[in-house]
Design a protein around this motif. Sequence first.
Motif, mmCIF file in Angstrom:
data_model
loop_
_atom_site.group_PDB
_atom_site.id
_atom_site.type_symbol
_atom_site.label_atom_id
_atom_site.label_comp_id
_atom_site.label_asym_id
_atom_site.label_seq_id
_atom_site.Cartn_x
_atom_site.Cartn_y
_atom_site.Cartn_z
ATOM 1 N N PHE A 371 0.931 -1.122 -0.364
ATOM 2 C CA PHE A 371 -0.118 0.374 -0.268
ATOM 3 C C PHE A 371 0.533 1.028 0.124
ATOM 4 C CE2 PHE A 371 -2.604 -3.538 1.802
ATOM 5 C CZ PHE A 371 -3.177 -3.763 0.978
ATOM 6 N N CYS A 389 -1.407 -3.075 -5.230
ATOM 7 C CA CYS A 389 -0.083 -2.505 -5.552
ATOM 8 C C CYS A 389 -1.445 -0.664 -5.384
ATOM 9 C CB CYS A 389 0.735 -2.565 -6.376
ATOM 10 S SG CYS A 389 1.920 -1.372 -6.218
ATOM 11 N N VAL A 391 -2.368 2.763 -3.608
ATOM 12 C CA VAL A 391 -4.027 3.027 -1.754
ATOM 13 C C VAL A 391 -5.017 3.885 -2.502
ATOM 14 C CG1 VAL A 391 -2.528 3.890 -0.140
ATOM 15 C CG2 VAL A 391 -2.135 5.079 -1.580
ATOM 16 N N LEU A 396 -6.894 -1.232 -1.952
ATOM 17 C CA LEU A 396 -7.511 -1.514 -0.590
ATOM 18 C C LEU A 396 -7.909 -2.817 -0.157
ATOM 19 C CD1 LEU A 396 -7.370 2.616 0.593
ATOM 20 C CD2 LEU A 396 -5.396 0.620 1.593
ATOM 21 N N GLY A 399 -7.282 -5.602 -0.370
ATOM 22 C CA GLY A 399 -6.126 -5.992 0.517
ATOM 23 C C GLY A 399 -6.987 -6.984 1.602
ATOM 24 N N GLU A 455 -2.356 1.689 5.640
ATOM 25 C CA GLU A 455 -3.216 1.971 4.939
ATOM 26 C C GLU A 455 -4.144 1.731 5.040
ATOM 27 O OE1 GLU A 455 -2.683 4.861 4.252
ATOM 28 O OE2 GLU A 455 -0.926 5.486 3.440
ATOM 29 N N LEU A 456 -4.288 0.083 5.031
ATOM 30 C CA LEU A 456 -5.394 -0.821 5.110
ATOM 31 C C LEU A 456 -6.253 -0.933 6.171
ATOM 32 C CD1 LEU A 456 -6.536 -3.276 3.449
ATOM 33 C CD2 LEU A 456 -5.126 -4.826 4.635
#
Length: 671
Positions: A371, A389, A391, A396, A399, A455-456
Amino acid sequence: MTTLPIEYDDERHIIEADQVGGAVDPADRRATFADVVSRTDARRPIVPAALRNPDARRALVRWSAGYGGHTALYHLTRSPKYAAKVAVYAPRGAWRASAAVLWWAVGGRENFQLRQEAASKNDPHTWQQLDRRREKASGARWWVVGAAVVLLAALLVGVEVAGMPPVGWWAAVVGLVLLAAHYGRPADKPIVDRVTTKAAFTKLTGEMVRNAVVALSIGVKEPGQITFPPPGIHKDGPGWLARFNLPGAIVATTVLEKRDNLAAALRLPVDQVWPEVGPDHPGQVDLWVGYQPSSKMGQPRWALAGDTARTSIFEPQPFGTDARQRPVSTVLFERNVLIGGQPGSGKSYAARTLATIAALDPTCELKIAEFKGTGDFLDMAPLCSTYACGVDDEALSTGRDVIAWALAECERRGERIKRARERGEAPLGKVTPELAAKRGSGLHPVFILLDEVHELFLAYPDAADMAERVAKRGRALGIILVLATQIADRDSVPPNITRCVVTRWCLSVGGQVENDMILGTGAYKRGLTATVYQPGVDAGWGVITGNGKAGSVRSFFPDPKTAAAIVARAAQLRGQVIGEDVERVEARDMLADARAVLRPGESGVPWAVLAERLAELAPEMYAGITADMVRESLARYGVDSQDVKVGRKNIKGARRTSLDAAQQRREIEAE
Ligand SMILES: Nc1ncnc2c1ncn2[C@@H]1O[C@H](COP(=O)(O)OP(=O)(O)OP(=O)(O)O)[C@@H](O)[C@H]1O
């Protein structure tokens, strides 16, 4: 207390010895043959530590070649200046040497002071007496000088007759000229310049260690209280190892805690000084001092960069090196890893070393989501069953899907393991190398790497809950979770995750708080300090815990060509992508689900019951969820833990009013 009267003859006094309690020391006795042959004293190794393994040998050769090469080049470039100095000093030296011989031969120094005194006192009688003595001594000396000249001449003629080649004469002349120049130079003007600007650290001595330990004020009063068991201070890899015993009950960790002070006392940078607890007892310290600060050292070759490299996640595989340049290995199976550090500390590359171990095991499925969005793992994408890959929403949510898939996979694997156990294939109830390698067992290892995972977790708080469950349940089921993050505070990476991840690798961080967030409370005080590293300069260096002995490790950092060769090798080993991409998992809302499982008329439900009902409602999402997890997840929506009446008892749980209020708040916020 007993008084022991001892009888002696009349001239002696009776001595009263004090003895507390009975005799406890064993009686002294002579060593028997059996004692001697059964001795198990550790024998000192024949090969010195610095030459014992290929890496240490290579490090020594590399250091010697580097140091020698630099010194030679340095002097070569200054050789014209040295030649000029020699041209000036050599004649002066030759003159000084001849004058000294003559002066000695005439006995100039003989009672020189006395003669001077006699002359100043105008005492010719004494002066003449003294001068006669000088003459007497000098007579014999002329013979010595004469004999030496004759011998030298004979030697030269002999050498010439024996057929000395011209180069030999030149060598002798050069040697003599250099000797003369050395003799003729002023004492404060050496002919060659210094290669290093400051006193290079060349040797660790017992005195340095003793004085430094006394200066730590840890209870060692005298330098002599420190003892060095055999083999004493010796070279070990690219540095010196001093093993010493602290006096009394002082433990080695007190020295470790004061590593900064120790380095200060030794006048060396902190990352050149590496104290550890010694192998024999808690009061023993193994102090390793590098020739250079570790941040300035190179790194040995990575075994996984070989053309025939192949790994197994069930066996130890190297992923970095310690301060002494020794490879540090890990067994990925049953391991979850948290890698933390500030930007530029080398987290992604550190995580990559673990991904490389997984990639070179052809039975291991890879799922990587990064991220940061810079494509640090882009080259590994063709090996991955899932790769994301960026953000953006898509990356997300992928992920999150990876974690949801892993959670559901835990459930499926639990069933498979149960069946395997019934068949007698999994006696310990966990994945074995045989089961993992068996086609169609559905138990192959899965390596999940989430880079910049905060970030996730910030975008999908439920992903953090699921990750916690995956970390807990997946270990024995062959699911390996590696999380890398810049920030490990409670909002970015919930403490529950940090707590259930055993292996933590803290790269350069700004301060004690961040250090302890990653390594656990009290780590900094125990001497596990990643604050000594600077981002960029010391990239890849960090302190690791939960992988054997805690200590500093620097990730391997292959150059781009080698990294590409490793990926190519992994692709060749695998032949095809292992595993399947994740399916889009319907996002679930725990607050809505919790409200949905409340039965009509129920004013509330205990946390444990709520957890059970959620798992029934959506097993792919909530399987394995515990009462505590539900409580913590719903606390984020502001749902309080309150008393709920069950029969006559009050049990903590969620009340309908609290759940409804949380929902209303959310709706208002959404507007
Ligand atoms: N083991 C290592 N040895 C030498 N240099 C390294 C090592 N690991 C990383 N580096 C260098 O540090 C740089 C930063 O590494 P990396 O991208 O892994 O850091 P990061 O902590 O993930 O940074 P960010 O948080 O900004 O993403 C790399 O470009 C590389 O040049």
